[in-house]
Design a protein around this motif. Structure first.
Motif, PDB file in Angstrom:
ATOM      1  N   GLY A 382       0.814  -1.213   0.000  1.00  0.00           N
ATOM      2  CA  GLY A 382       0.000   0.000   0.000  1.00  0.00           C
ATOM      3  C   GLY A 382       0.839   1.250   0.000  1.00  0.00           C
ATOM      4  N   ILE A 383       1.905   1.264   0.795  1.00  0.00           N
ATOM      5  CA  ILE A 383       2.726   2.464   0.953  1.00  0.00           C
ATOM      6  C   ILE A 383       3.544   2.759  -0.300  1.00  0.00           C
ATOM      7  N   TYR A 384       4.272   1.766  -0.788  1.00  0.00           N
ATOM      8  CA  TYR A 384       5.231   2.025  -1.865  1.00  0.00           C
ATOM      9  C   TYR A 384       4.581   2.486  -3.172  1.00  0.00           C
ATOM     10  N   PRO A 385       3.489   1.868  -3.659  1.00  0.00           N
ATOM     11  CA  PRO A 385       2.877   2.380  -4.890  1.00  0.00           C
ATOM     12  C   PRO A 385       2.305   3.786  -4.741  1.00  0.00           C
ATOM     13  N   ALA A 386       1.899   4.163  -3.526  1.00  0.00           N
ATOM     14  CA  ALA A 386       1.290   5.482  -3.322  1.00  0.00           C
ATOM     15  C   ALA A 386       2.265   6.615  -3.558  1.00  0.00           C
ATOM     16  N   ILE A 387       3.561   6.373  -3.356  1.00  0.00           N
ATOM     17  CA  ILE A 387       4.557   7.438  -3.519  1.00  0.00           C
ATOM     18  C   ILE A 387       4.654   7.891  -4.981  1.00  0.00           C
ATOM     19  N   PRO A 388       5.038   7.032  -5.937  1.00  0.00           N
ATOM     20  CA  PRO A 388       5.125   7.505  -7.324  1.00  0.00           C
ATOM     21  C   PRO A 388       3.770   7.867  -7.918  1.00  0.00           C
ATOM     22  N   ASN A 389       2.706   7.182  -7.471  1.00  0.00           N
ATOM     23  CA  ASN A 389       1.380   7.520  -7.994  1.00  0.00           C
ATOM     24  C   ASN A 389       0.963   8.923  -7.583  1.00  0.00           C
ATOM     25  N   THR A 390       1.283   9.303  -6.347  1.00  0.00           N
ATOM     26  CA  THR A 390       0.983  10.663  -5.897  1.00  0.00           C
ATOM     27  C   THR A 390       1.804  11.679  -6.667  1.00  0.00           C
ATOM     28  N   ILE A 391       3.091  11.403  -6.871  1.00  0.00           N
ATOM     29  CA  ILE A 391       3.960  12.310  -7.624  1.00  0.00           C
ATOM     30  C   ILE A 391       3.435  12.496  -9.047  1.00  0.00           C
ATOM     31  N   ALA A 392       3.053  11.391  -9.693  1.00  0.00           N
ATOM     32  CA  ALA A 392       2.527  11.476 -11.053  1.00  0.00           C
ATOM     33  C   ALA A 392       1.213  12.245 -11.075  1.00  0.00           C
ATOM     34  N   TRP A 393       0.372  12.032 -10.088  1.00  0.00           N
ATOM     35  CA  TRP A 393      -0.925  12.718 -10.007  1.00  0.00           C
ATOM     36  C   TRP A 393      -0.719  14.225  -9.873  1.00  0.00           C
ATOM     37  N   ILE A 394       0.208  14.615  -9.042  1.00  0.00           N
ATOM     38  CA  ILE A 394       0.503  16.034  -8.859  1.00  0.00           C
ATOM     39  C   ILE A 394       1.076  16.624 -10.142  1.00  0.00           C
ATOM     40  N   SER A 395       2.071  15.939 -10.709  1.00  0.00           N
ATOM     41  CA  SER A 395       2.717  16.434 -11.922  1.00  0.00           C
ATOM     42  C   SER A 395       1.723  16.563 -13.065  1.00  0.00           C
ATOM     43  N   ASN A 396       0.803  15.616 -13.178  1.00  0.00           N
ATOM     44  CA  ASN A 396      -0.212  15.643 -14.243  1.00  0.00           C
ATOM     45  C   ASN A 396      -1.107  16.865 -14.159  1.00  0.00           C
ATOM     46  N   ASN A 397      -1.254  17.432 -12.982  1.00  0.00           N
ATOM     47  CA  ASN A 397      -2.238  18.494 -12.771  1.00  0.00           C
ATOM     48  C   ASN A 397      -1.628  19.869 -12.557  1.00  0.00           C
ATOM     49  N   VAL A 398      -0.363  20.026 -12.933  1.00  0.00           N
ATOM     50  CA  VAL A 398       0.299  21.329 -12.835  1.00  0.00           C
ATOM     51  C   VAL A 398       0.998  21.613 -14.157  1.00  0.00           C
ATOM     52  N   GLU A 399       0.655  22.710 -14.802  1.00  0.00           N
ATOM     53  CA  GLU A 399       1.291  23.098 -16.063  1.00  0.00           C
ATOM     54  C   GLU A 399       2.103  24.369 -15.851  1.00  0.00           C
ATOM     55  N   GLY A 400       3.196  24.436 -16.590  1.00  0.00           N
ATOM     56  CA  GLY A 400       4.192  25.491 -16.438  1.00  0.00           C
ATOM     57  C   GLY A 400       5.432  24.858 -15.843  1.00  0.00           C
ATOM     58  N   SER A 401       6.551  24.886 -16.578  1.00  0.00           N
ATOM     59  CA  SER A 401       7.723  24.133 -16.133  1.00  0.00           C
ATOM     60  C   SER A 401       8.242  24.617 -14.790  1.00  0.00           C
ATOM     61  N   TYR A 402       8.273  25.933 -14.579  1.00  0.00           N
ATOM     62  CA  TYR A 402       8.755  26.437 -13.301  1.00  0.00           C
ATOM     63  C   TYR A 402       7.729  26.206 -12.193  1.00  0.00           C
ATOM     64  N   LYS A 403       6.455  26.389 -12.516  1.00  0.00           N
ATOM     65  CA  LYS A 403       5.429  26.127 -11.507  1.00  0.00           C
ATOM     66  C   LYS A 403       5.466  24.664 -11.074  1.00  0.00           C
ATOM     67  N   ARG A 404       5.605  23.762 -12.046  1.00  0.00           N
ATOM     68  CA  ARG A 404       5.646  22.336 -11.713  1.00  0.00           C
ATOM     69  C   ARG A 404       6.893  22.005 -10.900  1.00  0.00           C
ATOM     70  N   SER A 405       8.017  22.628 -11.236  1.00  0.00           N
ATOM     71  CA  SER A 405       9.243  22.354 -10.488  1.00  0.00           C
ATOM     72  C   SER A 405       9.114  22.796  -9.043  1.00  0.00           C
ATOM     73  N   VAL A 406       8.508  23.956  -8.814  1.00  0.00           N
ATOM     74  CA  VAL A 406       8.339  24.462  -7.453  1.00  0.00           C
ATOM     75  C   VAL A 406       7.322  23.617  -6.695  1.00  0.00           C
ATOM     76  N   THR A 407       6.214  23.264  -7.352  1.00  0.00           N
ATOM     77  CA  THR A 407       5.182  22.461  -6.689  1.00  0.00           C
ATOM     78  C   THR A 407       5.722  21.110  -6.257  1.00  0.00           C
ATOM     79  N   LEU A 408       6.410  20.417  -7.168  1.00  0.00           N
ATOM     80  CA  LEU A 408       6.969  19.110  -6.818  1.00  0.00           C
ATOM     81  C   LEU A 408       7.998  19.239  -5.692  1.00  0.00           C
ATOM     82  N   ALA A 409       8.807  20.290  -5.749  1.00  0.00           N
ATOM     83  CA  ALA A 409       9.814  20.489  -4.704  1.00  0.00           C
ATOM     84  C   ALA A 409       9.153  20.714  -3.354  1.00  0.00           C
ATOM     85  N   MET A 410       8.095  21.535  -3.322  1.00  0.00           N
ATOM     86  CA  MET A 410       7.408  21.805  -2.058  1.00  0.00           C
ATOM     87  C   MET A 410       6.749  20.547  -1.507  1.00  0.00           C
ATOM     88  N   VAL A 411       6.070  19.823  -2.378  1.00  0.00           N
ATOM     89  CA  VAL A 411       5.341  18.628  -1.941  1.00  0.00           C
ATOM     90  C   VAL A 411       6.304  17.576  -1.396  1.00  0.00           C
TER      91      VAL A 411
END
Length: 511
Positions: A382-411
């Protein structure tokens, strides 16, 4: 205007070859490198080329990263505490200090510098710290090395996830992120086997087994960091292993997937503010925390939990952790594949958290060694698949290369800081069942589950508003009326997409 129904520039024919791109209309996305002939590029072969060039080496680097980060859990079983004359509380503090510098977001540096320089440099430095960690003789030295190890290692995981999002479409990112992250599960299995093998070197050079674990793993990381400069590629527009038509196809594919910024973006403070003011950023931090906190607790203490519950000595306990990580690796890749095929990342996240919660509930109530061992498998899957799936979910829903870089870094940084909490929840006085530790981890999982449900609900509601036209912009001479001016007035759809990113009315969030 629904982005999912627009014709992508550089579309693919049934045979997989990229067709010549027609002159873009005023309402469509402007074509990247319109002078470049891409008719000879086979997209399927191009994607295989990208996969083989990017994923294996990056996964290997993360395997070393996670191995270096969690090997202290294996070293503990071979006399680390006794030789350094430290108490259980001091050991927990040594785990904790790693996470404070590890919480520093560094993706903006990655964007400003070349990935080949930034990522390989970080790895070389943390490899040195790992090696020196095996040479310490007291508690203070261990604390200092753990701090420096966390500081240099901080940029790899958020950096690589952002880096991969700059190469693949949203529907292709999940399985790549899962394969990359599955290196963490492999390192869990490999780490136990490696520690058991290295422990045979106890006494060589006057060093105990735990010191050799740090030294040999650190030297391997130093070597990998040194050669990474020549192996890690930079962003698509500068990739040396691609021809100009291939670079063009990669970027056009991303633009057709509503990643308008793929052609390049100039750093502006407004992009950073967009990330900071986006509700998705803050809610995603809670989602990721719900998976990342349990991850660190699980990986750092699994050998000890197995040792105490089943009564095994160090080496059998490490070996019994191997099949747990193998199954978790399979689940991680399966979830990534299913999410890419069906776009149901939020639903899969909920399922992962439910499975992990079930595992920890059993661990809390069980007083049977065999049942507890089965529950460990459920928790890992349960734990291990949730990590990359959450990252992909976040990345999928943020557009703008700098915005996405900052969002992923913060999360990811916020998730990492919770390692400082979860690394302290398994106390020696609570063994062998560690009820308090399991309860705190279950609380984390509950937060991840609730926030995933909330995120999914809010994203679905926002997509519905866009389907009803409530977010439509006023495009001069093309579409809109006076009522749509409240959503912005733009000269073209290109301008609206560029300025609004994922807030553009044609953008649809991944559920």
């Amino acid at each position: 205007m629904d982005a999912s129904k627009s014709s992508p520039p550089g579309s693919v024919s049934e045979k997989g070859r990229v067709s010549e791109v027609e002159e873009a209309s005023p309402a469509s996305t402007s074509v990247y490198n319109p002078h470049v002939d891409v008719s000879g590029v086979d997209e399927r072969k191009l994607m295989r080329k990208l996969d083989w060039r990017l994923i294996p080496w990056l996964s290997f680097l993360y395997l070393l990263s996670f191995l270096d980060r969690t090997s202290i859990g294996n070293a503990k079983l071979y006399g680390l505490e006794k030789d350094l004359h430290i108490s259980d509380n001091q050991y927990l503090i040594a785990l904790t200090v790693f996470f404070f510098p590890y919480a520093v977001p560094s993706n903006v540096f990655l964007k400003r510098l070349r990935p080949s320089i930034w990522l390989s440099g970080l790895m070389f430095c943390w490899g040195i710290m790992m090696t020196v960690q095996g040479l310490v003789h007291n508690y203070g030295g261990l604390l200092g090395m753990r701090w420096l190890l966390g500081m240099f290692e901080a940029g790899l995981f958020p950096g690589v996830n952002y880096y991969l999002s700059c190469w693949y479409r949203r529907s292709e990112f999940g399985i790549r992120a899962a394969i990359f992250f599955s290196a963490a599960t492999v390192s869990g299995a490999f780490g136990g086997l490696l520690a058991a093998a290295i422990s045979k070197m106890a006494g060589i050079g006057g060093k105990p087994a735990w010191a050799w674990i740090f030294i040999l793993e650190g030297l391997a990381t130093v070597l990998a960091g040194a050669v990474s400069y020549w192996i890690i590629e930079d962003f698509p527009e500068h990739a040396k292993f691609l021809s100009e038509p291939e670079k063009t196809v990669v970027i056009r594919r991303l633009q057709s997937d509503d990643q308008f910024s793929a052609a390049g973006e100039t750093l502006k403070m407004k992009y950073i503010w967009k990330s900071l003011l986006d509700w998705k950023t803050w809610l995603a931090m809670i989602v990721y925390m719900g998976a990342d906190g349990p991850l660190y607790a699980f990986s750092l203490f699994l050998p000890s939990i197995i040792s105490e519950v089943r009564g095994y000595s160090a080496t059998p306990a490490n070996l019994l952790s191997v099949p747990v990580y193998v199954l978790a690796c399979i689940f991680t890749c399966a979830v990534g594949y299913i999410a890419d095929r069906h776009g149901c990342r939020g639903y899969l996240n909920i399922g992962c958290f439910v499975l992990a919660a079930a595992g920890y509930i059993i661990l809390i109530v069980s007083r049977n060694a065999a049942l507890s061992y089965v529950a460990v498998y459920m928790a890992a899957c349960g734990i291990y698949p949730a990590i990359p799936n959450t990252i992909a979910w976040i990345s999928n829903n943020v557009e703008g290369s700098y915005k996405r870089s900052v969002t992923l870094a913060m999360v990811i940084s916020f998730g990492n800081i919770n390692g400082a909490v979860s690394s302290n929840v398994y106390r020696a006085k609570d063994k062998p069942w560690y009820t308090l530790g399991h309860g705190i981890v279950l609380l984390y999982i509950g937060l991840g589950l609730l926030s995933s449900v909330l995120m999914l609900t809010l994203l679905r509601a926002e997509n519905a508003r866009r389907d009803r036209g409530e977010r439509n912009e006023y495009i001069e001479g093309v579409q809109g009326d006076e009522r749509t001016k409240k959503n912005g007035v733009f000269a073209s759809v290109d301008e609206a997409r560029r300025e609004k990113g994922d807030e553009w009315s044609g953008y649809r969030y991944t559920l």
